[in-house]
Design a protein around this motif. Sequence first.
Motif, PDB file in Angstrom:
ATOM      1  N   TYR A  79      10.587  -5.071  12.511  1.00 38.26           N
ATOM      2  CA  TYR A  79       9.731  -4.275  13.392  1.00 38.26           C
ATOM      3  C   TYR A  79       8.456  -3.769  12.724  1.00 38.26           C
ATOM      4  O   TYR A  79       7.672  -3.067  13.361  1.00 38.26           O
ATOM      5  CB  TYR A  79      10.499  -3.103  14.022  1.00 38.26           C
ATOM      6  CG  TYR A  79      11.745  -3.534  14.759  1.00 38.26           C
ATOM      7  CD1 TYR A  79      11.705  -4.601  15.670  1.00 38.26           C
ATOM      8  CD2 TYR A  79      12.967  -2.921  14.527  1.00 38.26           C
ATOM      9  CE1 TYR A  79      12.850  -5.022  16.334  1.00 38.26           C
ATOM     10  CE2 TYR A  79      14.119  -3.333  15.191  1.00 38.26           C
ATOM     11  CZ  TYR A  79      14.060  -4.385  16.085  1.00 38.26           C
ATOM     12  OH  TYR A  79      15.191  -4.810  16.741  1.00 38.26           O
ATOM     13  N   GLU A  80       8.228  -4.111  11.468  1.00 37.93           N
ATOM     14  CA  GLU A  80       6.944  -3.766  10.864  1.00 37.93           C
ATOM     15  C   GLU A  80       5.885  -4.770  11.313  1.00 37.93           C
ATOM     16  O   GLU A  80       6.186  -5.905  11.706  1.00 37.93           O
ATOM     17  CB  GLU A  80       7.050  -3.760   9.341  1.00 37.93           C
ATOM     18  CG  GLU A  80       7.815  -2.567   8.793  1.00 37.93           C
ATOM     19  CD  GLU A  80       7.759  -2.475   7.280  1.00 37.93           C
ATOM     20  OE1 GLU A  80       7.656  -1.348   6.773  1.00 37.93           O
ATOM     21  OE2 GLU A  80       7.829  -3.530   6.616  1.00 37.93           O
ATOM     22  N   ILE A  81       4.623  -4.344  11.249  1.00 36.11           N
ATOM     23  CA  ILE A  81       3.503  -5.202  11.636  1.00 36.11           C
ATOM     24  C   ILE A  81       2.928  -5.864  10.391  1.00 36.11           C
ATOM     25  O   ILE A  81       2.705  -5.195   9.384  1.00 36.11           O
ATOM     26  CB  ILE A  81       2.420  -4.377  12.363  1.00 36.11           C
ATOM     27  CG1 ILE A  81       2.996  -3.761  13.633  1.00 36.11           C
ATOM     28  CG2 ILE A  81       1.218  -5.248  12.704  1.00 36.11           C
ATOM     29  CD1 ILE A  81       2.051  -2.786  14.323  1.00 36.11           C
ATOM     30  N   ILE A  82       2.707  -7.165  10.482  1.00 30.44           N
ATOM     31  CA  ILE A  82       2.194  -7.908   9.336  1.00 30.44           C
ATOM     32  C   ILE A  82       0.909  -8.645   9.706  1.00 30.44           C
ATOM     33  O   ILE A  82       0.621  -8.886  10.875  1.00 30.44           O
ATOM     34  CB  ILE A  82       3.229  -8.925   8.802  1.00 30.44           C
ATOM     35  CG1 ILE A  82       3.564  -9.969   9.887  1.00 30.44           C
ATOM     36  CG2 ILE A  82       4.487  -8.216   8.319  1.00 30.44           C
ATOM     37  CD1 ILE A  82       4.416 -11.129   9.393  1.00 30.44           C
TER      38      ILE A  82
ATOM     39  N   GLY B 276       0.320  -9.227   4.101  1.00 32.22           N
ATOM     40  CA  GLY B 276       0.945  -7.948   3.793  1.00 32.22           C
ATOM     41  C   GLY B 276       1.355  -7.198   5.044  1.00 32.22           C
ATOM     42  O   GLY B 276       1.290  -7.718   6.161  1.00 32.22           O
ATOM     43  N   VAL B 277       1.788  -5.968   4.845  1.00 30.54           N
ATOM     44  CA  VAL B 277       2.273  -5.112   5.925  1.00 30.54           C
ATOM     45  C   VAL B 277       1.199  -4.094   6.296  1.00 30.54           C
ATOM     46  O   VAL B 277       0.651  -3.419   5.431  1.00 30.54           O
ATOM     47  CB  VAL B 277       3.569  -4.377   5.499  1.00 30.54           C
ATOM     48  CG1 VAL B 277       4.011  -3.389   6.571  1.00 30.54           C
ATOM     49  CG2 VAL B 277       4.674  -5.386   5.212  1.00 30.54           C
ATOM     50  N   VAL B 278       0.899  -4.006   7.590  1.00 27.55           N
ATOM     51  CA  VAL B 278      -0.081  -3.027   8.070  1.00 27.55           C
ATOM     52  C   VAL B 278       0.516  -1.635   7.942  1.00 27.55           C
ATOM     53  O   VAL B 278       1.603  -1.358   8.454  1.00 27.55           O
ATOM     54  CB  VAL B 278      -0.451  -3.304   9.539  1.00 27.55           C
ATOM     55  CG1 VAL B 278      -1.385  -2.215  10.071  1.00 27.55           C
ATOM     56  CG2 VAL B 278      -1.112  -4.670   9.674  1.00 27.55           C
ATOM     57  N   SER B 279      -0.195  -0.748   7.240  1.00 27.51           N
ATOM     58  CA  SER B 279       0.362   0.580   6.987  1.00 27.51           C
ATOM     59  C   SER B 279      -0.495   1.730   7.521  1.00 27.51           C
ATOM     60  O   SER B 279       0.039   2.792   7.843  1.00 27.51           O
ATOM     61  CB  SER B 279       0.572   0.791   5.480  1.00 27.51           C
ATOM     62  OG  SER B 279      -0.657   0.650   4.784  1.00 27.51           O
ATOM     63  N   PHE B 280      -1.821   1.514   7.635  1.00 22.46           N
ATOM     64  CA  PHE B 280      -2.690   2.649   7.971  1.00 22.46           C
ATOM     65  C   PHE B 280      -3.907   2.157   8.743  1.00 22.46           C
ATOM     66  O   PHE B 280      -4.475   1.113   8.423  1.00 22.46           O
ATOM     67  CB  PHE B 280      -3.136   3.345   6.682  1.00 22.46           C
ATOM     68  CG  PHE B 280      -3.865   4.640   6.888  1.00 22.46           C
ATOM     69  CD1 PHE B 280      -3.173   5.824   7.116  1.00 22.46           C
ATOM     70  CD2 PHE B 280      -5.249   4.683   6.842  1.00 22.46           C
ATOM     71  CE1 PHE B 280      -3.844   7.026   7.299  1.00 22.46           C
ATOM     72  CE2 PHE B 280      -5.940   5.874   7.026  1.00 22.46           C
ATOM     73  CZ  PHE B 280      -5.224   7.055   7.250  1.00 22.46           C
ATOM     74  N   ARG B 281      -4.293   2.910   9.770  1.00 19.66           N
ATOM     75  CA  ARG B 281      -5.533   2.599  10.508  1.00 19.66           C
ATOM     76  C   ARG B 281      -6.598   3.610  10.101  1.00 19.66           C
ATOM     77  O   ARG B 281      -6.378   4.822  10.184  1.00 19.66           O
ATOM     78  CB  ARG B 281      -5.272   2.680  12.016  1.00 19.66           C
ATOM     79  CG  ARG B 281      -6.535   2.562  12.861  1.00 19.66           C
ATOM     80  CD  ARG B 281      -6.247   2.357  14.340  1.00 19.66           C
ATOM     81  NE  ARG B 281      -5.126   3.157  14.786  1.00 19.66           N
ATOM     82  CZ  ARG B 281      -4.360   2.867  15.832  1.00 19.66           C
ATOM     83  NH1 ARG B 281      -4.591   1.777  16.532  1.00 19.66           N
ATOM     84  NH2 ARG B 281      -3.361   3.648  16.181  1.00 19.66           N
ATOM     85  N   PHE B 282      -7.766   3.109   9.674  1.00 22.22           N
ATOM     86  CA  PHE B 282      -8.832   4.012   9.235  1.00 22.22           C
ATOM     87  C   PHE B 282     -10.048   4.010  10.151  1.00 22.22           C
ATOM     88  O   PHE B 282     -11.001   4.775   9.926  1.00 22.22           O
ATOM     89  CB  PHE B 282      -9.250   3.700   7.793  1.00 22.22           C
ATOM     90  CG  PHE B 282      -9.867   2.349   7.589  1.00 22.22           C
ATOM     91  CD1 PHE B 282     -11.242   2.165   7.685  1.00 22.22           C
ATOM     92  CD2 PHE B 282      -9.090   1.250   7.263  1.00 22.22           C
ATOM     93  CE1 PHE B 282     -11.819   0.921   7.466  1.00 22.22           C
ATOM     94  CE2 PHE B 282      -9.656   0.000   7.042  1.00 22.22           C
ATOM     95  CZ  PHE B 282     -11.020  -0.155   7.156  1.00 22.22           C
TER      96      PHE B 282
END
Length: 219
Positions: A94-97, A203-209
């Motif tokens: 369920y993580e976004i990659i 990689g894994v999307v972790s943060f939106r800036f």
Amino acid sequence: MAPKEVGKKTAPPVRKRKKRKLTKEEIEKRKKKKRKENVIEIIKFMLPIVIVAIFVFFFILNTSPHMVDGDSMKPTLMNKDRVIVRRTKVPERYEIITFKPPVKSEYQYVKRVIGMPGDLVWTEGNDLFINHQAESLPKESAMSAASELPDGTIKVNISEECLEQMSQFKKIPTGHYFVLGDNRNNSSDSRAFGLVDGNAIEGVVSFRFAPFKEIGWIK
């Protein structure tokens, strides 16, 4: 008697000059100058912090920036969103990659991991079933009966190309992932092109800036 001092003049009292009243334009000009000075001071203070943060993000945490292209991850991610991708993190369910798709494209794709290595898979017609809880495949007679499917089973309709690939497996192979866009009606994903090789994952999307009002961690 003390002799009188001759020829000594008393100095006239010093008059204080009245301060000239500033005009509105002058007051506004001074305010602007003060604001500019304050901004410069803030920049001087923040610049080293920003530089350190960039160094930590991109070199120590081994991350990279990425821009979302398209609407396939709505409403979680929108077109043109800027995100930070952790390149060293192994994807979890369920993580976004982000990854280089197994189709011709100038862009990296952004999708959510649904199927993990080792998940049970089986097909019926153009439907694919994925289950990470069951220990063995259901009986052939029960495969299409939703009431008899094992708990946690995901059912998706897939393309002929994906069907040809997935019908060979009983489990998702090691190092491969089945991904879907959150906006299922407008997403080119594993339903069309099949499994994603782990070597193609950025990689894994972790943060939106960006945009600024949407800054935050991504789930």
